[in-house]
Design a protein around this motif. Structure first.
Motif, mmCIF file in Angstrom:
data_model
loop_
_atom_site.group_PDB
_atom_site.id
_atom_site.type_symbol
_atom_site.label_atom_id
_atom_site.label_comp_id
_atom_site.label_asym_id
_atom_site.label_seq_id
_atom_site.Cartn_x
_atom_site.Cartn_y
_atom_site.Cartn_z
ATOM 1 N N TRP A 1 0.848 -1.186 0.000
ATOM 2 C CA TRP A 1 0.000 0.000 0.000
ATOM 3 C C TRP A 1 0.889 1.244 0.000
ATOM 4 N N LEU A 2 0.517 2.195 -0.757
ATOM 5 C CA LEU A 2 1.236 3.451 -0.750
ATOM 6 C C LEU A 2 0.718 4.352 0.375
ATOM 7 N N ASP A 3 1.426 5.474 0.553
ATOM 8 C CA ASP A 3 1.021 6.401 1.601
ATOM 9 C C ASP A 3 -0.404 6.877 1.347
ATOM 10 N N GLY A 4 -1.221 6.713 2.337
ATOM 11 C CA GLY A 4 -2.608 7.140 2.231
ATOM 12 C C GLY A 4 -3.570 6.066 1.769
ATOM 13 N N ASP A 5 -3.046 4.897 1.252
ATOM 14 C CA ASP A 5 -3.945 3.806 0.809
ATOM 15 C C ASP A 5 -4.563 3.108 2.004
ATOM 16 N N SER A 6 -5.837 2.741 1.863
ATOM 17 C CA SER A 6 -6.510 1.982 2.933
ATOM 18 C C SER A 6 -7.527 0.990 2.385
ATOM 19 N N HIS A 7 -7.462 0.696 1.074
ATOM 20 C CA HIS A 7 -8.469 -0.196 0.480
ATOM 21 C C HIS A 7 -8.007 -1.658 0.577
ATOM 22 N N HIS A 8 -8.980 -2.602 0.264
ATOM 23 C CA HIS A 8 -8.681 -4.032 0.310
ATOM 24 C C HIS A 8 -7.823 -4.441 -0.872
ATOM 25 N N LYS A 9 -6.990 -5.439 -0.655
ATOM 26 C CA LYS A 9 -6.229 -6.066 -1.718
ATOM 27 C C LYS A 9 -6.372 -7.592 -1.588
ATOM 28 N N ALA A 10 -6.237 -8.277 -2.707
ATOM 29 C CA ALA A 10 -6.443 -9.734 -2.730
ATOM 30 C C ALA A 10 -5.168 -10.462 -3.110
ATOM 31 N N CYS A 11 -5.062 -11.692 -2.647
ATOM 32 C CA CYS A 11 -3.999 -12.595 -3.097
ATOM 33 C C CYS A 11 -4.656 -13.801 -3.751
ATOM 34 N N THR A 12 -3.951 -14.450 -4.652
ATOM 35 C CA THR A 12 -4.513 -15.577 -5.404
ATOM 36 C C THR A 12 -3.955 -16.909 -4.874
ATOM 37 N N ILE A 13 -4.856 -17.848 -4.627
ATOM 38 C CA ILE A 13 -4.460 -19.206 -4.238
ATOM 39 C C ILE A 13 -4.975 -20.155 -5.314
ATOM 40 N N LYS A 14 -4.104 -20.874 -5.977
ATOM 41 C CA LYS A 14 -4.505 -21.812 -7.022
ATOM 42 C C LYS A 14 -4.762 -23.189 -6.402
ATOM 43 N N ILE A 15 -6.005 -23.675 -6.515
ATOM 44 C CA ILE A 15 -6.392 -24.978 -5.959
ATOM 45 C C ILE A 15 -6.296 -26.025 -7.063
ATOM 46 N N LEU A 16 -5.546 -27.081 -6.839
ATOM 47 C CA LEU A 16 -5.373 -28.166 -7.812
ATOM 48 C C LEU A 16 -6.402 -29.262 -7.554
ATOM 49 N N ASP A 17 -7.092 -29.683 -8.590
ATOM 50 C CA ASP A 17 -8.098 -30.746 -8.489
ATOM 51 C C ASP A 17 -7.429 -32.076 -8.829
ATOM 52 N N ASP A 18 -7.122 -32.888 -7.797
ATOM 53 C CA ASP A 18 -6.492 -34.174 -8.055
ATOM 54 C C ASP A 18 -7.564 -35.259 -8.214
ATOM 55 N N ASP A 19 -7.147 -36.517 -8.383
ATOM 56 C CA ASP A 19 -8.105 -37.600 -8.639
ATOM 57 C C ASP A 19 -8.287 -38.512 -7.439
ATOM 58 N N GLU A 20 -7.995 -37.999 -6.245
ATOM 59 C CA GLU A 20 -8.151 -38.789 -5.027
ATOM 60 C C GLU A 20 -9.296 -38.246 -4.192
ATOM 61 N N PHE A 21 -9.967 -39.179 -3.490
ATOM 62 C CA PHE A 21 -10.950 -38.747 -2.507
ATOM 63 C C PHE A 21 -10.227 -38.394 -1.218
ATOM 64 N N GLU A 22 -10.504 -37.217 -0.694
ATOM 65 C CA GLU A 22 -9.850 -36.779 0.536
ATOM 66 C C GLU A 22 -10.859 -36.054 1.414
ATOM 67 N N GLU A 23 -10.657 -36.176 2.704
ATOM 68 C CA GLU A 23 -11.491 -35.422 3.629
ATOM 69 C C GLU A 23 -11.117 -33.939 3.549
ATOM 70 N N GLU A 24 -11.854 -33.099 4.271
ATOM 71 C CA GLU A 24 -11.615 -31.657 4.222
ATOM 72 C C GLU A 24 -10.181 -31.303 4.621
ATOM 73 N N LYS A 25 -9.575 -30.408 3.836
ATOM 74 C CA LYS A 25 -8.238 -29.917 4.156
ATOM 75 C C LYS A 25 -8.287 -28.406 4.384
ATOM 76 N N ARG A 26 -7.239 -27.890 5.006
ATOM 77 C CA ARG A 26 -7.227 -26.463 5.335
ATOM 78 C C ARG A 26 -5.910 -25.818 4.931
ATOM 79 N N ILE A 27 -6.006 -24.557 4.501
ATOM 80 C CA ILE A 27 -4.828 -23.750 4.177
ATOM 81 C C ILE A 27 -4.760 -22.607 5.205
ATOM 82 N N LEU A 28 -3.617 -22.465 5.845
ATOM 83 C CA LEU A 28 -3.424 -21.424 6.868
ATOM 84 C C LEU A 28 -2.630 -20.267 6.259
#
Length: 337
Positions: A1-28
């Motif tokens: 953020w530059l001086d005076g900025d106060s707005h929201h910004k986003a980051c991108t997380i790429k989720i890979l769809d594999d071919d396995e059955f898995e229970e719920e997972k979490r990203i911290l």
């Protein structure tokens, strides 16, 4: 953020769809460095992104829920139960069948080793990502047929007992990390009794040659079979004294003289069975029935030479001992002087 900025910004997380059955997972996600340090209370802040299963792996549906088959092996294998992967095909999925005790079906339960043998697949059937074709979950087979590692087979034994129809029950089992679910919890195959209608029937006489002849184009007899006589066809013969191999056939026929096999048996009815090589063992198979006629130890008669005739008890079959006897009756023996 530059001086005076106060707005929201986003980051991108790429989720890979594999071919396995898995229970719920979490990203911290955590702020690890804040510049300048005057941005108080920022360092150490966290948020959690939960990755949940999308349930698009489909469902295994078995059909029919209850199948019916005759009390005899198949010459050419026949599919009894089919399985479809429906309502989704994402990810890798696998399923198999295990033989279980029948509960709540209301009929009589078939006995393994007596009425049938179940060959469970060494490997489960597996569908890869995007596969959803229909496959055979249970084959009805003959003793000589070979199964693939992911195929399951049911071998039905044939006998000449008149009995109630009997059930064989199965339960579907999912493979580890399978992306699909199962719609059926239990499956059933009913074996319909053939009674005296099954197999070829022969009449032979103790003390005389007994020639069996089978048409290989219409029966389940094969040239490598070992023949034995047993009322239940439950266990294969174990020695040369109780087994006999077929002679070389003429055309589509196999022949065998089994006179020596019943020399020590009492007259009456018995079953003709063969030992057949199967994928895991040698198995007995019913192929016909044999009516053994002639004298036995129970036919002892005390006769006087001075008497014109005497009766031999419990003699079975048609014999001419001085005179021709009638079927089912004890013949009268006339002594010729």
């Amino acid at each position: 953020w530059l001086d005076g900025d106060s707005h929201h910004k986003a980051c991108t997380i790429k989720i890979l769809d594999d071919d396995e059955f898995e229970e719920e997972k979490r990203i911290l996600l955590r702020f690890q460095a804040v510049v300048p340090a005057e941005a108080v209370d920022s360092t150490g802040q966290e948020m959690i992104v939960a990755l949940r299963r999308d349930d698009d792996g489909g469902t295994f549906v078995f059909s029919p829920q209850s199948a019916t088959t005759k009390e005899e092996p198949e010459v050419d294998r026949q599919c009894l139960l089919w399985v479809d992967r429906t309502w989704g095909n994402s990810g890798r999925a696998s399923v198999g069948l295990r033989n279980v005790k029948c509960t709540g079906v209301g009929g009589y339960e078939a006995l393994p080793g007596v009425d049938f043998t179940y060959w469970q697949a060494a490997e489960m059937m597996q569908w890869n990502d995007r596969e959803n074709d229909t496959r055979c979950a249970l084959w009805k087979v003959s003793p000589s047929q070979r199964l693939l590692r992911n195929e399951s087979g049911l071998l039905v034994f044939r006998d000449r007992e008149v009995e109630d129809d009997e059930d064989v029950c199965f339960s579907p089992v999912l493979g580890p990390n399978s992306s699909a679910s199962i719609s059926n919890t239990s499956l059933q195959v009913t074996i319909v009794d053939l009674g005296l209608k099954g197999g070829d029937a022969f009449d032979c006489f103790r003390g005389s040659p007994c020639q069996l002849s089978f048409d290989t184009s219409s029966s389940i007899v094969r040239s490598g079979d070992r023949v034995f006589l047993d009322l239940t066809c439950a266990t294969c013969c174990s020695s040369g004294d109780s087994c006999a191999g077929f002679n070389a056939g003429l055309g589509d026929r196999l022949t065998l003289d089994i006179g020596r096999l019943y020399d020590k048996q009492e007259p009456g009815w018995t079953n003709i069975c063969v030992c057949r090589d199967a994928p895991t063992a040698r198995v007995p198979v019913f192929v016909g029935g044999l009516s053994i006629n002639g004298p036995s130890s129970s036919n002892t008669a005390l006769c006087r030479r001075s008497a014109p005739s005497c009766t031999i008890p419990a003699l079975r079959g048609n014999f001419k001992i001085g005179a021709l006897a009638q079927p089912g009756r004890a013949p009268r023996v006339e002594f010729l002087h």
